[in-house]
Motif scaffolding. Structure first.
Motif, mmCIF file in Angstrom:
data_model
loop_
_atom_site.group_PDB
_atom_site.id
_atom_site.type_symbol
_atom_site.label_atom_id
_atom_site.label_comp_id
_atom_site.label_asym_id
_atom_site.label_seq_id
_atom_site.Cartn_x
_atom_site.Cartn_y
_atom_site.Cartn_z
ATOM 1 N N ARG A 44 -1.265 10.076 -2.627
ATOM 2 C CA ARG A 44 -1.133 9.347 -3.892
ATOM 3 C C ARG A 44 -0.954 7.861 -3.612
ATOM 4 N N PHE A 45 -2.060 7.213 -3.347
ATOM 5 C CA PHE A 45 -2.046 5.778 -3.071
ATOM 6 C C PHE A 45 -3.278 5.156 -3.714
ATOM 7 N N ASP A 46 -3.263 3.861 -3.817
ATOM 8 C CA ASP A 46 -4.362 3.119 -4.430
ATOM 9 C C ASP A 46 -5.487 2.985 -3.407
ATOM 10 N N ARG A 47 -6.520 3.800 -3.558
ATOM 11 C CA ARG A 47 -7.611 3.807 -2.586
ATOM 12 C C ARG A 47 -8.394 2.494 -2.588
ATOM 13 N N ASP A 77 3.466 13.276 0.150
ATOM 14 C CA ASP A 77 3.971 12.540 -1.010
ATOM 15 C C ASP A 77 3.560 13.212 -2.314
ATOM 16 N N VAL A 113 0.826 -1.202 0.000
ATOM 17 C CA VAL A 113 0.000 0.000 0.000
ATOM 18 C C VAL A 113 0.864 1.257 0.000
ATOM 19 N N LEU A 114 1.968 1.223 0.765
ATOM 20 C CA LEU A 114 2.824 2.402 0.881
ATOM 21 C C LEU A 114 3.745 2.581 -0.319
ATOM 22 N N ALA A 115 3.946 1.550 -1.104
ATOM 23 C CA ALA A 115 4.584 1.642 -2.415
ATOM 24 C C ALA A 115 5.944 2.336 -2.447
ATOM 25 N N LEU A 146 5.228 9.609 -6.937
ATOM 26 C CA LEU A 146 5.355 10.116 -5.576
ATOM 27 C C LEU A 146 6.426 11.197 -5.543
ATOM 28 N N ARG A 192 0.155 11.002 3.054
ATOM 29 C CA ARG A 192 0.148 10.416 1.711
ATOM 30 C C ARG A 192 -1.236 10.563 1.095
#
Length: 542
Positions: A179-182, A358, A115-117, A272, A177
């Motif tokens: 910019r993550f995959d919700r 990010d 998730v944190l990528a 990011l 953050r």
């Protein structure tokens, strides 16, 4: 006793014949909970917890004030936190009103890493905790219609910013953050099909914690918040299986209405960019409001007028953030008194800092002030130049009392305000370039500025209130914004009137004609209709 509040109560009320010191609740042993987990709980309590102060009446519900503001005191979001354990993470729900942390489920640390990528800003190690601010749009939409979706972004961003600031105060490396995959976060945290949108993650890295020097003593030599929130020491509920409330048909209908504008439904992958943002858009930078000498009409700075230097250029929020956060409150009204210019300058200096994000290359808002009654500063509109910490004159005369109140949808709180602070951006162009993710990031940055302004005002002991309800056209005219600039958020500040009443907390949103069904809501897009009767949010009858 595994309930620390009950254990502390029993210990403190035990009769003694001597005056031996009773251990403070924050330093008393807490069986079964690590020191780092307790520090994270303190961060949550200070960043987004109940505090002392007036009890807000909402219909038949009594609700204690919290450390962050919210439109109509609805708080249309929830907070989940994944604590790093010995092997996996453990997910808890932070129940603010119940002052408790309720265990939900275990989460594989590999899923947290995914998730944190990658591209961690400071360390390759996984954080001690991941705090998820999860929007629940229906809680705002049932009062404010489709515009309530924007309030979930603003209100959640206030909380995410405050949690990040509290985390830094406790010695954590805190990163927000966006910019993550919700969709992936929803799956990992068990939010699928619950009409909720993860809108911000705050990672708290314990490897950067302060040592004992400069902080209050803590077991194990860990850092800790200097002044914790005494009203938000949570009860730990470790029994597994806590579940979030299921949505009803009305909430599901509202969820469908936001699908075209939600980053959950319309994801966009952006690189990011970790960094500490300049909270306010540079006045002369891209899409800025101009520099002295610019001749362009419609929002340009007046090059013939001298900039106004502000006090406290190097001022920041106090090192001990606790008393400021706990003392912050939304002003309910103002007295007809001028604001001290030095106090205003020092409060504005609070926005010169920021939180680590990010999306450091994300869209920022400009900050324009409509000065009405500030000692030593002529009335009129000014663009705030954060880099030079000064006000750049734009023109105008500060507006009449009637015009200012009308621009704020006749909300009584705006009467007698000394300053109207307007956060603005070229929304149409940004949405065309960045889509739904741009909408989310722009509103986060705007609310993050507003939160720091609120704390700055609290530190300087004057009143301030955030308004999501405003007539964008009238505000634009008063602030002399250019045609491409649109209003995102408005704050009013001045000498607080402690006897005033804030009516936007009533059950009915007057500016929405009492509509409560999403089918009956004016779905006009934000800040486009500049007619006086456009619906812009909560209205306070004077």
């Amino acid at each position: 006793m595994t309930n620390p509040l009950l254990a502390n109560f029993w210990n403190e009320t035990r009769l003694r014949s001597s005056l031996a010191t009773v251990p403070s609740p924050a330093d008393a042993p807490d069986p079964g909970v690590s020191i780092v987990w307790r520090r994270v709980a303190e961060v949550l309590g200070l960043g987004y917890g109940e505090r002392s102060g007036a009890v807000i009446t909402k219909g038949k519900t009594l609700m204690r004030a919290r450390t962050t503001p919210s439109a109509g005191a609805l708080y249309p979001f929830e907070v989940l936190v994944a604590f790093q354990g010995a092997h996996d993470y453990v997910l808890y729900q932070y129940d603010v009103a119940g002052c408790s942390l309720r265990r939900m489920t275990a989460v594989d640390r590999r899923e947290i890493a995914a998730v944190l990528a990658t591209e961690a800003p400071a360390t390759d190690e996984l954080p001690a905790a991941v705090v998820a601010v999860v929007g629940r749009p229906w809680h705002a939409m049932r009062k404010y219609g489709r515009r309530g979706y924007l309030y979930t972004h603003l209100d959640g961003a206030h909380a995410a910013t405050n949690i990040a600031l509290a985390g830094a105060d406790a010695g954590f490396a805190a990163v927000v953050r966006l910019r993550f995959d919700r969709g992936e976060v929803s799956r990992v945290f068990g939010l699928e099909d619950l009409c909720r949108e993860p809108q911000a993650l705050v990672t708290l890295d314990a490897s950067a914690q302060r040592g004992p020097a400069g902080s209050r003593p803590a077991q194990g030599g860990s850092g800790g918040i200097r002044t914790a929130n005494p009203f938000a020491l949570p009860i730990w509920r470790h029994d597994s299986g806590s579940h979030l409330e299921e949505p009803d048909p009305s909430e599901r209908e509202a969820w469908g209405l936001v699908s075209p504008v939600s980053t959950y439904h319309q994801p966009r992958v952006l690189p990011l960019r970790f960094g500490r943002t300049a909270s306010v858009r540079p006045s002369g930078g891209p899409r800025g409001g101009g520099l002295p000498g610019d001749a362009a009409p419609g929002g340009a700075v007046d090059g013939s007028a001298a900039p106004v230097a502000l006090a406290g250029r190097d001022g920041v929020l106090p090192e001990d953030l606790g008393p400021v956060v706990l003392g912050r409150q939304s002003a309910k009204g103002f007295l007809a008194k001028p604001l001290d210019a030095d106090a205003l300058g020092r409060a504005l200096a609070a926005v010169r800092g920021g939180v680590t994000v990010d999306c450091a290359d994300g869209p920022l808002a400009g900050l324009r002030l409509l000065v009405r009654s500030v000692d030593g500063v002529p009335s009129g509109a000014y663009e705030y130049d954060a880099e030079g910490h000064r006000l750049l004159p734009v023109g105008g005369d500060g507006g009449s009392e009637q015009a200012v109140v009308a621009s704020c949808m006749n909300q009584g709180v705006a009467a007698n305000c000394a300053v109207v602070l307007t956060l603005h951006a070229p929304v149409g162009q940004l949405l065309g370039e960045r889509g739904q993710q741009g909408l989310a990031e722009l509103h986060f940055h705007a609310a993050s500025i507003a939160q720091r302004l609120s704390l700055g005002a609290a530190a300087q002991d004057f009143g301030i209130s955030c308004l999501g309800g405003f007539d964008a056209g009238r505000i634009s005219d008063l602030a002399r914004l250019g045609a491409e600039e649109e209003v995102i958020y408005v704050l009013v500040a001045g000498t607080p009137d402690e006897n005033a009443v804030k009516w936007d907390r009533a059950p009915i949103a007057y500016s929405h004609q009492s509509v409560h069904s999403p089918r009956n809501v004016d779905h006009t897009s934000q800040n486009v209709d500049h007619t006086p009767q456009s619906t812009r949010g909560p209205q306070q009858p004077s």
